[in-house]
Write an enzyme that holds these catalytic residues in place. Structure first.
Site, PDB file in Angstrom:
ATOM      1  N   CYS A   1     -38.755 -27.149  16.318  1.00 39.80           N
ATOM      2  CA  CYS A   1     -38.203 -27.786  14.388  1.00 39.80           C
ATOM      3  C   CYS A   1     -36.910 -27.568  14.812  1.00 39.80           C
ATOM      4  O   CYS A   1     -35.584 -26.923  15.231  1.00 39.80           O
ATOM      5  CB  CYS A   1     -38.450 -26.578  13.434  1.00 39.80           C
ATOM      6  SG  CYS A   1     -39.740 -26.700  13.462  1.00 39.80           S
TER       7      CYS A   1
ATOM      8  N   ARG B   1     -36.646 -30.650  19.733  1.00 43.04           N
ATOM      9  CA  ARG B   1     -36.999 -29.437  19.367  1.00 43.04           C
ATOM     10  C   ARG B   1     -38.873 -29.457  18.724  1.00 43.04           C
ATOM     11  O   ARG B   1     -39.546 -28.557  18.545  1.00 43.04           O
ATOM     12  CB  ARG B   1     -36.085 -28.811  18.126  1.00 43.04           C
ATOM     13  CG  ARG B   1     -34.928 -28.327  19.139  1.00 43.04           C
ATOM     14  CD  ARG B   1     -34.031 -27.926  17.640  1.00 43.04           C
ATOM     15  NE  ARG B   1     -34.512 -26.572  17.830  1.00 43.04           N
ATOM     16  CZ  ARG B   1     -34.074 -25.746  18.391  1.00 43.04           C
ATOM     17  NH1 ARG B   1     -32.895 -25.387  19.398  1.00 43.04           N
ATOM     18  NH2 ARG B   1     -34.470 -24.409  18.142  1.00 43.04           N
TER      19      ARG B   1
ATOM     20  N   TRP C   1     -42.001 -29.319  14.402  1.00 47.36           N
ATOM     21  CA  TRP C   1     -42.702 -28.531  15.138  1.00 47.36           C
ATOM     22  C   TRP C   1     -44.148 -27.937  14.333  1.00 47.36           C
ATOM     23  O   TRP C   1     -43.770 -27.153  14.563  1.00 47.36           O
ATOM     24  CB  TRP C   1     -42.571 -28.480  16.577  1.00 47.36           C
ATOM     25  CG  TRP C   1     -43.236 -27.333  17.012  1.00 47.36           C
ATOM     26  CD1 TRP C   1     -43.971 -29.286  18.743  1.00 47.36           C
ATOM     27  CD2 TRP C   1     -43.621 -26.617  18.466  1.00 47.36           C
ATOM     28  NE1 TRP C   1     -44.580 -28.284  20.006  1.00 47.36           N
ATOM     29  CE2 TRP C   1     -44.749 -27.035  19.405  1.00 47.36           C
ATOM     30  CE3 TRP C   1     -43.995 -25.231  17.266  1.00 47.36           C
ATOM     31  CZ2 TRP C   1     -46.165 -25.640  19.663  1.00 47.36           C
ATOM     32  CZ3 TRP C   1     -44.908 -24.358  18.166  1.00 47.36           C
ATOM     33  CH2 TRP C   1     -45.985 -24.299  18.776  1.00 47.36           C
TER      34      TRP C   1
ATOM     35  N   ASN D   1     -37.120 -23.354  10.438  1.00 52.92           N
ATOM     36  CA  ASN D   1     -37.602 -23.039  11.265  1.00 52.92           C
ATOM     37  C   ASN D   1     -38.210 -21.621  11.901  1.00 52.92           C
ATOM     38  O   ASN D   1     -36.810 -21.105  11.736  1.00 52.92           O
ATOM     39  CB  ASN D   1     -36.326 -23.264  12.740  1.00 52.92           C
ATOM     40  CG  ASN D   1     -36.708 -23.508  13.592  1.00 52.92           C
ATOM     41  OD1 ASN D   1     -37.861 -23.129  14.591  1.00 52.92           O
ATOM     42  ND2 ASN D   1     -35.073 -22.887  14.763  1.00 52.92           N
ATOM     43  N   GLY D   2     -38.867 -21.261  12.405  1.00 52.10           N
ATOM     44  CA  GLY D   2     -39.197 -20.256  12.546  1.00 52.10           C
ATOM     45  C   GLY D   2     -40.529 -20.079  11.992  1.00 52.10           C
ATOM     46  O   GLY D   2     -41.917 -20.622  11.814  1.00 52.10           O
TER      47      GLY D   2
ATOM     48  N   GLU E   1     -43.968 -25.189  40.232  1.00 52.32           N
ATOM     49  CA  GLU E   1     -42.283 -25.911  39.343  1.00 52.32           C
ATOM     50  C   GLU E   1     -42.677 -27.916  39.034  1.00 52.32           C
ATOM     51  O   GLU E   1     -43.101 -28.403  38.516  1.00 52.32           O
ATOM     52  CB  GLU E   1     -41.192 -26.060  39.701  1.00 52.32           C
ATOM     53  CG  GLU E   1     -40.162 -26.898  38.899  1.00 52.32           C
ATOM     54  CD  GLU E   1     -39.684 -26.756  37.486  1.00 52.32           C
ATOM     55  OE1 GLU E   1     -40.761 -25.364  37.063  1.00 52.32           O
ATOM     56  OE2 GLU E   1     -39.441 -27.252  36.407  1.00 52.32           O
TER      57      GLU E   1
ATOM     58  N   LYS F   1     -44.245 -29.622  35.695  1.00 52.07           N
ATOM     59  CA  LYS F   1     -43.674 -31.067  35.582  1.00 52.07           C
ATOM     60  C   LYS F   1     -45.437 -32.176  35.477  1.00 52.07           C
ATOM     61  O   LYS F   1     -44.957 -32.936  34.570  1.00 52.07           O
ATOM     62  CB  LYS F   1     -42.874 -31.324  36.466  1.00 52.07           C
ATOM     63  CG  LYS F   1     -41.193 -30.335  36.599  1.00 52.07           C
ATOM     64  CD  LYS F   1     -40.945 -30.969  35.583  1.00 52.07           C
ATOM     65  CE  LYS F   1     -40.950 -30.003  34.599  1.00 52.07           C
ATOM     66  NZ  LYS F   1     -40.241 -28.539  34.206  1.00 52.07           N
TER      67      LYS F   1
ATOM     68  N   GLU G   1     -46.184 -31.256  32.261  1.00 55.08           N
ATOM     69  CA  GLU G   1     -46.313 -31.443  30.733  1.00 55.08           C
ATOM     70  C   GLU G   1     -45.930 -32.498  30.103  1.00 55.08           C
ATOM     71  O   GLU G   1     -46.211 -32.994  29.550  1.00 55.08           O
ATOM     72  CB  GLU G   1     -44.592 -30.606  31.346  1.00 55.08           C
ATOM     73  CG  GLU G   1     -44.553 -30.003  30.489  1.00 55.08           C
ATOM     74  CD  GLU G   1     -43.104 -29.214  31.364  1.00 55.08           C
ATOM     75  OE1 GLU G   1     -42.762 -28.623  30.540  1.00 55.08           O
ATOM     76  OE2 GLU G   1     -42.704 -29.930  32.127  1.00 55.08           O
TER      77      GLU G   1
ATOM     78  N   HIS H   1     -58.260 -18.219  50.148  1.00 50.45           N
ATOM     79  CA  HIS H   1     -58.708 -16.852  49.178  1.00 50.45           C
ATOM     80  C   HIS H   1     -59.605 -17.710  47.680  1.00 50.45           C
ATOM     81  O   HIS H   1     -59.370 -17.153  46.360  1.00 50.45           O
ATOM     82  CB  HIS H   1     -57.834 -15.924  48.719  1.00 50.45           C
ATOM     83  CG  HIS H   1     -57.559 -14.857  49.957  1.00 50.45           C
ATOM     84  ND1 HIS H   1     -58.296 -14.332  51.144  1.00 50.45           N
ATOM     85  CD2 HIS H   1     -56.205 -15.238  50.553  1.00 50.45           C
ATOM     86  CE1 HIS H   1     -57.479 -14.230  51.752  1.00 50.45           C
ATOM     87  NE2 HIS H   1     -55.859 -14.391  51.838  1.00 50.45           N
TER      88      HIS H   1
ATOM     89  N   LYS I   1     -38.810 -28.033  22.747  1.00 49.92           N
ATOM     90  CA  LYS I   1     -38.108 -28.128  23.635  1.00 49.92           C
ATOM     91  C   LYS I   1     -37.251 -26.020  23.193  1.00 49.92           C
ATOM     92  O   LYS I   1     -37.716 -26.574  21.391  1.00 49.92           O
ATOM     93  CB  LYS I   1     -36.559 -28.823  23.976  1.00 49.92           C
ATOM     94  CG  LYS I   1     -35.939 -28.122  25.333  1.00 49.92           C
ATOM     95  CD  LYS I   1     -34.947 -29.361  25.507  1.00 49.92           C
ATOM     96  CE  LYS I   1     -34.564 -28.990  27.094  1.00 49.92           C
ATOM     97  NZ  LYS I   1     -35.311 -28.538  28.099  1.00 49.92           N
TER      98      LYS I   1
HETATM   99  C1  F6R Z   1     -40.717 -26.598  31.067  1.00 50.17           C
HETATM  100  C2  F6R Z   1     -40.285 -26.125  30.150  1.00 50.17           C
HETATM  101  C3  F6R Z   1     -40.186 -24.839  29.773  1.00 50.17           C
HETATM  102  C4  F6R Z   1     -39.229 -23.883  30.082  1.00 50.17           C
HETATM  103  C5  F6R Z   1     -39.322 -22.530  29.398  1.00 50.17           C
HETATM  104  C6  F6R Z   1     -38.061 -21.374  28.622  1.00 50.17           C
HETATM  105  O1  F6R Z   1     -40.367 -27.935  31.940  1.00 50.17           O
HETATM  106  O2  F6R Z   1     -39.004 -26.817  29.895  1.00 50.17           O
HETATM  107  O3  F6R Z   1     -40.922 -24.147  30.683  1.00 50.17           O
HETATM  108  O4  F6R Z   1     -37.868 -23.441  30.899  1.00 50.17           O
HETATM  109  O5  F6R Z   1     -39.691 -22.750  27.717  1.00 50.17           O
HETATM  110  O6  F6R Z   1     -36.878 -22.655  28.245  1.00 50.17           O
HETATM  111  P1  F6R Z   1     -35.325 -21.045  28.146  1.00 50.17           P
HETATM  112  O7  F6R Z   1     -35.225 -21.894  29.816  1.00 50.17           O
HETATM  113  O8  F6R Z   1     -34.909 -22.588  27.099  1.00 50.17           O
HETATM  114  O9  F6R Z   1     -35.437 -20.246  27.762  1.00 50.17           O
END
Ligand code: F6R
Length: 611
Positions: free
Chosen positions: A2, A27, A74, A100-101, A484, A488, A491, A507, A606
């Site tokens: 949010c 967000r 969100w 937000n929360g 990673e 990616k 996601e 394994h 994010k």
């Molecule tokens: C993946 C991604 C998330 C963040 C995770 C931690 O592309 O962006 O997995 O890495 O939510 O976020 P931060 O680094 O802001 O604590």
């Protein structure tokens, strides 16, 4: 999660709120809404779906109002409908709230309000706030007092902002375990959950602390605690350029941010090289003095991509410093009996500096007596402020939901941490340190070299864009890169992908391999190169399709792989910084080919500020 924005004292308030929401949309993008003060009272406009829906409605009239609040959601409580979109209003629609929360005791408070005759219009935990604030104003509180009183009744994590038709120039807001930053302008003041939303208006910010209540008018900002005692919070100037939050001609922020990586990595080193340029010395660590010499162990705590950086950090620190390292998911660390203490350095890694699980782990470790050194991207974020020292990654604002440049700058910061600790503790002598600093300084050029292969990566991506599953394999410092790469792809393209240490494949996961399974193998030079080649053979023997990340001109790998993603040849330790680039590009081009919403993948947001 949010995004919230508020402004008081600027004409065209509805447009300013929309622009702010655009920069906060990463967000959350389930619905959006604004509440704006007008001569006829509060005008509330909300729409489900992406911000464009709200934009379409607001475009039907000229920008209006001087004071208001906006929200991009969100969803947590209640599906993403118009009814559940913020702002939420009280019965007479004289109070509007954005939040937000998560308010954990919302059910009890809702029952109490229902018993007093209040009718609810949404399923959210937020709506109670509008009714509770409204009741307090009825009882004679001013907006700040009402906000403080209501905050005192809440459990959970929240920041919320309120406007009332009775106070047409005022905004009130409170912060509790969710970010909230004030922007101090000239004849206008602002609030937002993230700095980028403030930058077009002011670079002067005042981050609030937990349980701060702020009241903003066009000319004044007052901050109190929940008991009404005035508190003073430092004002900071942020030197991020507002242009960096624009796409600058790119179709997606993600591609812009992938391409920004060499410069971001170089910027992260700035200030950490001694004058002769041969030694790493991170000034922020000086604050810990002798405590660094006495360390016995280190734990990284992080989530998601940042956790992957921690795995690479373990490789660096154990190899170069020689102390034991754990890498913990913050969400696991916080619910275990962990051994904190003065000899145990805890290093939270976080782009946003606000991820709730990471922050709780940080606080828990700090309370247990551990020194805390965060690796963090957002200045003045909670992690920056609450750590004994913060190593700032200079990625600048990262807007794409899938993290890219934050990751590579974290890798550089962690490598520098390892070199710095190795120097301070005498684990490496000056010559050995110097030997490692030179390749580090040149790494940006190798990353640029990796980017120059983008067209070739696109061709490969288009050939495999219809695959149902992917496996990613890597060893040593490239095991986190395999994880990673898989994350990616998951996601942004919604293709199922797993990352695995290549040696573990036999394994279990080897059972998955057949002619339909592309297997991405990181096979660049290093200690485990021959072992990885053997793993490639194991995949080929089961008809798996091998896509190998390899050094430019590596004919041994090329002869065995179905596809190669070439990168410049670099030292093994630093290869993770270069090898991740083609994997980011691969995910990007596959998602693009599949028509996915790259910057705003479904269900994600994010900065995860809820548990
Ligand atoms: C993946 C991604 C998330 C963040 C995770 C931690 O592309 O962006 O997995 O890495 O939510 O976020 P931060 O680094 O802001 O604590």
């Amino acid at each position: 999660m949010c995004g919230i924005i508020g402004v008081t004292g600027r004409d065209g308030c509805s447009r300013i709120l929309l622009e702010g929401l655009r920069s906060l949309e990463y967000r959350g993008y389930d619905s959006a809404g604004v509440a704006v003060q007008t001569a006829d009272g509060l005008v509330v406009v909300r729409r489900p779906g992406k911000l464009a829906e709200l934009e379409g409605v607001l475009a039907e009239r000229e920008p209006f109002g001087r004071t208001g609040i906006g929200h991009t959601r969100w969803a947590t409580h209640g599906p993403p409908t118009q009814q559940n979109a913020h702002p939420h209003v009280d019965g007479p629609e004289r109070v509007a709230v954005i939040h937000n929360g998560i308010i954990e005791n919302h059910e009890a408070l809702r029952a109490e309000l229902v018993a007093r005759g209040v009718t609810f219009r949404s399923e959210t935990d937020t709506e109670i706030l509008a009714h509770l604030v409204s009741e307090r104003i009825e009882a004679g509180d001013d907006l700040g007092q009402a906000t403080a009183h209501v905050a005192g009744r809440l459990d959970g994590s929240y920041s919320f902002a309120v406007v009332s038709a009775d106070r047409p120039d005022e905004l009130a807001a409170v912060r509790h375990q969710s970010p909230l930053i004030l922007g101090i302008g000239d004849g206008a003041n602002f609030l937002a959950s993230d700095i980028p939303a403030l930058l077009p208006h002011t670079k002067v910010v005042m981050p609030l602390e937990d349980d701060d209540v702020a009241v903003l008018t066009p000319d004044k900002v007052t901050v109190t605690d929940v008991h009404g005692q005035v508190v003073t919070r430092p004002v900071r100037t942020i030197d991020w350029d507002p242009v960096r939050i624009q796409k600058g001609g790119y179709r997606h922020f993600m591609m812009k941010e992938i391409e920004e990586q060499p410069a971001a990595v170089a910027a992260t080193m700035t200030g950490c090289l001694t004058d002769d340029g041969f030694t790493i010395r991170i000034p922020a660590l000086d604050a810990l003095g002798d405590r660094l010499a006495q360390l016995e162990r280190l734990t990284f705590v992080a989530c998601g991509t940042s956790w992957h950086a921690g795995l690479a950090g373990k490789f660096f620190i154990e190899n170069l410093v020689g102390i034991p390292v754990d890498v913990d998911y913050a969400s696991e660390f916080r619910y275990r009996q962990t051994q904190a203490g003065p000899g145990h350095l805890v290093v939270p890694i976080t782009q946003s500096g606000e991820t709730l699980d990471t922050m709780v782990a940080l606080r828990q470790a700090k309370q247990g007596g551990s020194p805390i050194v965060s690796v963090v991207n957002v200045p003045e974020s909670a992690a920056d402020r609450e750590s004994d020292a913060a190593i700032m990654t200079e990625a600048g604002p990262e807007i794409g939901v899938a993290s890219t440049k934050a990751f590579t700058t974290q890798l550089v910061a962690l490598y520098m941490l390892a070199l710095d600790l190795a120097g301070r503790r005498g684990a490496l002598d000056a010559a050995a340190l110097r030997e490692r600093v030179q390749p580090l300084r040149r790494i940006r050029y190798a990353m640029e070299g990796a980017l120059r292969h983008a067209d070739a990566v696109r061709d490969v991506a288009h050939r495999y864009a219809d695959a149902r599953d992917f496996l990613f394999l890597g060893r040593g410092v490239n095991y986190p890169i395999a994880l990673e790469g898989a994350l990616k792809l998951k996601e942004i393209s919604y293709i199922h992908a797993e990352g695995y240490p290549a040696g573990e494949m036999k394994h279990g996961p080897i059972a998955l391999i057949d002619g339909d399974m592309p297997v991405v193998v990181v096979a660049t030079p290093g200690r485990v190169y021959d072992k990885v080649l053997a793993n490639i053979q194991e995949v080929r023997s089961r008809a798996g399709k091998v896509i190998a990340v390899c050094a430019e001109g590596d004919e041994r790998v090329a002869a065995q792989a179905d596809e190669v993603l070439e990168v410049p040849r670099v030292d093994e330790d630093l290869s993770c910084l270069v090898n991740v680039v083609p994997l980011q590009l691969l995910a990007y081009f596959i998602a693009e080919k599949r028509g996915c919403d790259i910057d705003q993948p479904r269900n994600l947001a994010k900065s995860v500020t809820v548990e």
